[in-house]
Design an enzyme around this catalytic site. Structure first.
Site, PDB file in Angstrom:
ATOM      1  N   HIS A 177       0.822  -1.203   0.000  1.00  0.00           N
ATOM      2  CA  HIS A 177       0.000   0.000   0.000  1.00  0.00           C
ATOM      3  C   HIS A 177       0.861   1.260   0.000  1.00  0.00           C
ATOM      4  CE1 HIS A 177      -3.755  -2.188   1.772  1.00  0.00           C
ATOM      5  NE2 HIS A 177      -3.334  -2.705   0.634  1.00  0.00           N
ATOM      6  N   GLU A 205       0.593   3.920   1.789  1.00  0.00           N
ATOM      7  CA  GLU A 205       0.956   4.316   3.152  1.00  0.00           C
ATOM      8  C   GLU A 205       2.154   3.509   3.634  1.00  0.00           C
ATOM      9  OE1 GLU A 205      -2.076   3.319   1.893  1.00  0.00           O
ATOM     10  OE2 GLU A 205      -3.516   3.502   3.526  1.00  0.00           O
ATOM     11  N   CYS A 258      -6.507   0.739   5.546  1.00  0.00           N
ATOM     12  CA  CYS A 258      -6.875  -0.587   6.016  1.00  0.00           C
ATOM     13  C   CYS A 258      -6.318  -0.784   7.436  1.00  0.00           C
ATOM     14  CB  CYS A 258      -6.343  -1.667   5.073  1.00  0.00           C
ATOM     15  SG  CYS A 258      -4.559  -1.926   5.163  1.00  0.00           S
TER      16      CYS A 258
END
Length: 164
Positions: A80, A82, A118
């Site tokens: 991801h 992030e 998430c």
């Protein structure tokens, strides 16, 4: 001509970073800022050395979990945005900082409604010492600001909720 505000400035940079994403379904870009300086950036894509979905021509997650939105992350090839931003920075440079996040669909180029991090990314953001996450919500430069302290105090996993 009016000058763009700082939040949308950093969100625009996150959108530019997202354009490097290799996911066929969603483009994601993250920028970590502390003391008004960019500490790190990241976009979604396969780990270094592995084939990206754009190279394979298909999405592993969609292929193996076609009807499941909040599961199947083990089938996803991407790290991801992030996560890539977090692993590219030193924790001491992130403590008290802000992570700016932009996510939009590749098919419509519209921002994801209720977009966010998430659970795995939330845990990593907490441990990195990030104080706030700012997520762009639409093409009108609207955004939401999430205080990471809320994730610490309101652990939705303890209620059996899976968030995204």
């Amino acid at each position: 001509m009016q000058r763009i505000d700082k939040i949308n400035y950093y969100l625009d940079i996150a959108k530019a970073v997202a354009r490097r994403s290799t996911c066929l379904r969603k483009k994601s870009g993250a920028v970590i800022v502390n003391n008004d300086e960019i500490v790190s950036t990241g976009y979604s894509g396969a780990p270094r050395g592995r084939d990206n979905c754009i190279d394979l021509g298909y999405c592993c997650k969609k292929k193996f979990f076609p009807d499941v939105r909040h599961a199947g992350y083990d089938a996803c090839r991407s790290v991801h945005a992030e996560q890539n931003a977090l692993i590219s920075a030193s924790r001491k440079d992130m403590i008290g900082g802000t992570l700016y996040l932009v996510q939009y669909r590749t098919d419509t180029e519209k921002y994801e409604e209720n977009s966010g991090c998430c659970q795995m990314c939330r845990k990593m953001i907490i441990n990195a010492g990030i104080e706030k996450v700012v997520v762009r919500g639409n093409n009108d430069n609207e955004y939401k600001i999430i205080n990471v302290e809320e994730w610490i105090n309101n652990d939705e996993l303890l209620e059996g909720k899976i968030t995204y």
